[in-house]
Design a protein around this motif. Structure first.
Motif, PDB file in Angstrom:
ATOM      1  N   HIS A  16       0.827  -1.203   0.000  1.00  0.00           N
ATOM      2  CA  HIS A  16       0.000   0.000   0.000  1.00  0.00           C
ATOM      3  C   HIS A  16       0.864   1.257   0.000  1.00  0.00           C
ATOM      4  N   HIS A  17       1.963   1.242   0.747  1.00  0.00           N
ATOM      5  CA  HIS A  17       2.847   2.400   0.796  1.00  0.00           C
ATOM      6  C   HIS A  17       3.456   2.674  -0.578  1.00  0.00           C
ATOM      7  N   LEU A  18       3.840   1.628  -1.306  1.00  0.00           N
ATOM      8  CA  LEU A  18       4.356   1.804  -2.660  1.00  0.00           C
ATOM      9  C   LEU A  18       3.268   2.359  -3.584  1.00  0.00           C
ATOM     10  N   GLN A  19       2.049   1.816  -3.461  1.00  0.00           N
ATOM     11  CA  GLN A  19       0.943   2.292  -4.293  1.00  0.00           C
ATOM     12  C   GLN A  19       0.588   3.732  -3.962  1.00  0.00           C
ATOM     13  N   HIS A  20       0.729   4.106  -2.691  1.00  0.00           N
ATOM     14  CA  HIS A  20       0.519   5.485  -2.267  1.00  0.00           C
ATOM     15  C   HIS A  20       1.466   6.415  -3.031  1.00  0.00           C
ATOM     16  N   LEU A  21       2.733   6.068  -3.072  1.00  0.00           N
ATOM     17  CA  LEU A  21       3.703   6.878  -3.796  1.00  0.00           C
ATOM     18  C   LEU A  21       3.353   6.959  -5.277  1.00  0.00           C
ATOM     19  N   GLY A  22       2.943   5.835  -5.854  1.00  0.00           N
ATOM     20  CA  GLY A  22       2.564   5.820  -7.265  1.00  0.00           C
ATOM     21  C   GLY A  22       1.371   6.714  -7.543  1.00  0.00           C
ATOM     22  N   GLY A  63       1.487   9.921  -9.942  1.00  0.00           N
ATOM     23  CA  GLY A  63       0.571   9.981 -11.075  1.00  0.00           C
ATOM     24  C   GLY A  63      -0.244  11.250 -11.070  1.00  0.00           C
ATOM     25  N   TRP A  64      -0.691  11.667  -9.870  1.00  0.00           N
ATOM     26  CA  TRP A  64      -1.416  12.941  -9.750  1.00  0.00           C
ATOM     27  C   TRP A  64      -0.521  14.102 -10.190  1.00  0.00           C
ATOM     28  N   ASP A  65       0.724  14.109  -9.734  1.00  0.00           N
ATOM     29  CA  ASP A  65       1.647  15.180 -10.094  1.00  0.00           C
ATOM     30  C   ASP A  65       1.898  15.207 -11.603  1.00  0.00           C
ATOM     31  N   GLN A  66       2.001  14.023 -12.195  1.00  0.00           N
ATOM     32  CA  GLN A  66       2.214  13.923 -13.643  1.00  0.00           C
ATOM     33  C   GLN A  66       1.070  14.580 -14.407  1.00  0.00           C
ATOM     34  N   ALA A  67      -0.139  14.476 -13.880  1.00  0.00           N
ATOM     35  CA  ALA A  67      -1.314  15.009 -14.565  1.00  0.00           C
ATOM     36  C   ALA A  67      -1.603  16.464 -14.234  1.00  0.00           C
ATOM     37  N   THR A  68      -0.945  17.010 -13.209  1.00  0.00           N
ATOM     38  CA  THR A  68      -1.316  18.348 -12.762  1.00  0.00           C
ATOM     39  C   THR A  68      -0.173  19.364 -12.786  1.00  0.00           C
ATOM     40  N   MET A  69       0.949  19.040 -12.211  1.00  0.00           N
ATOM     41  CA  MET A  69       1.993  20.036 -11.971  1.00  0.00           C
ATOM     42  C   MET A  69       3.326  19.749 -12.655  1.00  0.00           C
ATOM     43  N   MET A  70       3.549  18.528 -13.087  1.00  0.00           N
ATOM     44  CA  MET A  70       4.847  18.162 -13.645  1.00  0.00           C
ATOM     45  C   MET A  70       5.122  18.925 -14.942  1.00  0.00           C
ATOM     46  N   HIS A  79      -7.472  16.247   4.579  1.00  0.00           N
ATOM     47  CA  HIS A  79      -7.042  15.006   3.927  1.00  0.00           C
ATOM     48  C   HIS A  79      -7.300  15.055   2.425  1.00  0.00           C
ATOM     49  N   GLY A  80      -7.117  16.221   1.809  1.00  0.00           N
ATOM     50  CA  GLY A  80      -7.314  16.284   0.366  1.00  0.00           C
ATOM     51  C   GLY A  80      -7.221  17.702  -0.157  1.00  0.00           C
ATOM     52  N   ARG A  81      -7.215  17.838  -1.495  1.00  0.00           N
ATOM     53  CA  ARG A  81      -7.102  19.155  -2.119  1.00  0.00           C
ATOM     54  C   ARG A  81      -7.681  19.101  -3.529  1.00  0.00           C
ATOM     55  N   LEU A  82      -7.869  20.301  -4.112  1.00  0.00           N
ATOM     56  CA  LEU A  82      -8.429  20.460  -5.452  1.00  0.00           C
ATOM     57  C   LEU A  82      -7.391  21.108  -6.361  1.00  0.00           C
ATOM     58  N   ASP A  83      -7.195  20.527  -7.567  1.00  0.00           N
ATOM     59  CA  ASP A  83      -6.253  21.080  -8.539  1.00  0.00           C
ATOM     60  C   ASP A  83      -6.857  21.008  -9.940  1.00  0.00           C
ATOM     61  N   VAL A  84      -6.036  21.298 -10.944  1.00  0.00           N
ATOM     62  CA  VAL A  84      -6.482  21.352 -12.340  1.00  0.00           C
ATOM     63  C   VAL A  84      -5.747  20.291 -13.150  1.00  0.00           C
ATOM     64  N   SER A  85      -6.462  19.627 -14.063  1.00  0.00           N
ATOM     65  CA  SER A  85      -5.838  18.681 -14.988  1.00  0.00           C
ATOM     66  C   SER A  85      -6.599  18.705 -16.301  1.00  0.00           C
ATOM     67  N   ALA A  86      -6.022  18.082 -17.333  1.00  0.00           N
ATOM     68  CA  ALA A  86      -6.671  18.054 -18.640  1.00  0.00           C
ATOM     69  C   ALA A  86      -7.966  17.262 -18.600  1.00  0.00           C
ATOM     70  N   GLY A 132      -4.951   9.868  -5.630  1.00  0.00           N
ATOM     71  CA  GLY A 132      -4.337   9.854  -4.312  1.00  0.00           C
ATOM     72  C   GLY A 132      -4.759   8.631  -3.528  1.00  0.00           C
ATOM     73  N   VAL A 133      -4.820   8.781  -2.225  1.00  0.00           N
ATOM     74  CA  VAL A 133      -5.233   7.702  -1.322  1.00  0.00           C
ATOM     75  C   VAL A 133      -6.242   8.270  -0.337  1.00  0.00           C
ATOM     76  N   SER A 134      -6.882   7.398   0.441  1.00  0.00           N
ATOM     77  CA  SER A 134      -7.947   7.842   1.342  1.00  0.00           C
ATOM     78  C   SER A 134      -7.483   8.916   2.315  1.00  0.00           C
ATOM     79  N   GLU A 135      -6.234   8.796   2.771  1.00  0.00           N
ATOM     80  CA  GLU A 135      -5.716   9.765   3.726  1.00  0.00           C
ATOM     81  C   GLU A 135      -5.311  11.078   3.059  1.00  0.00           C
ATOM     82  N   ASP A 136      -5.205  11.079   1.730  1.00  0.00           N
ATOM     83  CA  ASP A 136      -4.713  12.249   0.991  1.00  0.00           C
ATOM     84  C   ASP A 136      -5.344  12.222  -0.401  1.00  0.00           C
TER      85      ASP A 136
END
Length: 491
Positions: free
Chosen positions: A14-20, A24-31, A222-229, A235-239
């Motif tokens: 789960h910790h590895l999947q959390h990082l993924g 993935g979120w960063d790749q779609a939003t801020m990268m 435990h969460g936030r709103l951003d922009v993507s295409a 994310g995960v339940s905690e984030d």
């Protein structure tokens, strides 16, 4: 002892999947665009690490030993869900997982620029690679599970669901949906309708969206709103990471998108905290997940009483104008008009978009349709179901969705299953709590409590049929969905 070892092992996964998920979120939003190739390689490596974690040779022995241990009912269910995840992972070789992850990342990233450019020719070779690898994965899964290639992928998103169940379900929709679309359009033809006058500053749209998220109980700790295409909830339940997209000329689009993703997020945030690191603590299926987003967007947010609460918020954030009158907003948000874009579709025509995609992705995976022939088939079905022409318009046709770019075949039926489940939940809720309009007008907390009690807290402790039967009195039943549409749109 063995069960405890399994719990520790799956928590590490789960910790590895959390990082993924966050990468993935960063790749779609801020990268920045230049980071994509390195990120694709990193994510493919992480996918292989997760895959190896699930293929650890120790697991077979631990499962066998754990089956002999005295387990509480919740632990026995947890063991079953860990075994299901293990079984799925052992179906594919690590090299195929790596190739599919890499090809998917490249195709999805290229799609972001190729779609606006209407560049089907540039997209096709990337998509052909993803499709070829997806077919290989489907073949491996099908052989091991004794299913058709498409059903083996459907099993990933909707455990227990099969084409043999979906085909008559969609056949039934085809029997009454076109007539309902026509009746509603005829009824609405003479209704006055004012379009809001923009522009609507993006920062103000975001502020409105955040206020509505608070109204709907989203936990910003435990969460936030951003922009993507393409809007999504990740994310995960905690984030939990929500995204939307804004149009300065249309304030209505992003707002409903935010509400939709908030439904996903509330489900994630409502999963049982003690089990979130284990498969049994994850969402039951994508159909159940979509039922939460569609309950928030369709059953709740498009209800006239909810729209009456939205109207003064729009006035506050953008200044009063006649189009923001509650009765006009209600007509705007329930306007039925066949359109090209699925994510912008009204709830009456939406199932037609899903039937189109279901037929196409099933035939793509089963080898009855090749990638190069996708635009022609898309146009044929768009003409048949919605009477619209997409010839040469790849951007608003077969390039509009993100799902197939990373090989997510088998996902689309979840949207219509979710709409049906959402209608069932609303009907059951009203039988138990009384009319929705009274709850929406005064205090929505009983609505969220009902969802937590009957859906969220159960995670994957029950199969979908059991979950829905206990919550609503029946498993999968399209009758409440049809009744909901007829009542809302025909009166």
């Amino acid at each position: 002892m063995s069960y405890a070892l399994l719990v520790e092992h799956f928590e590490q996964l789960h910790h590895l999947q959390h990082l993924g998920a966050i990468c993935g979120w960063d790749q779609a939003t801020m990268m920045p665009p230049g980071g994509n190739e390195a990120r694709a390689e990193a994510l493919s490596t992480l996918a292989v690490l997760c895959h190896r974690q699930l293929q650890d040779p120790c697991l077979g022995d631990w499962f066998a030993a754990a089956e002999q241990e005295p387990l509480a009912p919740e632990q026995a269910t947890g063991l079953r869900e860990m075994q299901r995840a293990w079984r799925d992972a052992t179906l594919l070789p690590a090299d195929l997982v790596r190739q599919l992850s890499l090809a998917g990342s490249r195709c999805e990233h290229a799609w972001r620029s190729l779609r606006p450019a209407n560049d089907w020719a540039g997209f096709l070779p990337l998509f052909e690679e993803v499709l070829n690898l997806s077919r290989q994965a489907a073949s491996a899964r099908a052989e091991a599970l004794g299913l058709s290639r498409y059903d083996s992928l459907l099993e990933k998103y909707e455990p227990g669901m099969r084409s043999a169940r979906l085909d008559p379900l969609f056949d039934g929709l085809r029997g009454w949906l076109p007539g309902l679309i026509g009746e509603v359009q005829e009824k609405q033809r003479g209704e006055p309708l004012l379009a809001p006058r923009g522009p609507f500053a993006i920062e103000r749209q975001k502020a409105l969206g955040l206020e509505v998220m608070r109204l709907l109980g989203f936990d910003f700790n435990h969460g936030r709103l951003d922009v993507s295409a393409h809007p999504f909830c990740g994310g995960v339940s905690e984030d939990v990471r929500l995204t939307t997209r804004y149009n300065e000329q249309d304030v209505t689009q992003a707002l409903m998108g935010i509400i939709h993703e908030t439904g996903h997020a509330r489900y994630e945030q409502g999963l049982p905290a003690a089990l979130r690191k284990l498969p049994v603590g994850q969402a039951r299926s994508m159909g159940v997940h979509e039922s939460q987003s569609l309950f928030f967007e369709m059953q709740l947010a498009r209800h006239p009483t909810f729209i009456a609460r939205l109207a003064p918020l729009l006035d506050t954030h953008f200044g009063p104008q006649p189009a923001f009158a509650a009765d006009n907003l209600a007509r705007l948000y329930t306007r039925v008009a066949p359109g090209l874009i699925r994510v912008d579709a009204d709830e009456v025509t939406y199932p037609a978009h899903i039937m189109l995609r279901y037929e196409i992705e099933r035939d793509l995976i089963e080898g009855k349709l090749e990638a190069r022939d996708l635009p022609e088939r898309w146009d044929q079905l768009m003409q048949r179901y919605l009477g619209l022409d997409t010839r040469g318009n790849y951007r608003d046709g077969c390039l509009q969705d993100i799902h197939w770019t990373d090989g997510s075949f088998g996902y689309f039926p979840s949207y219509t299953l979710g709409a049906i489940y959402a209608a069932q939940q609303a009907a059951a809720m009203q039988r138990q709590l009384g009319p929705l309009e009274a709850l929406i007008a005064e205090d929505m907390s009983p609505i969220f409590h009902w969802l937590r009690q009957h859906i969220w807290q159960h995670a994957s402790l029950q199969d979908t049929a059991t979950l829905m039967t206990r919550a609503c009195g029946q498993a999968l039943d399209p009758a409440p969905f049809r009744s909901h549409l007829e009542q809302r749109y025909l009166g």
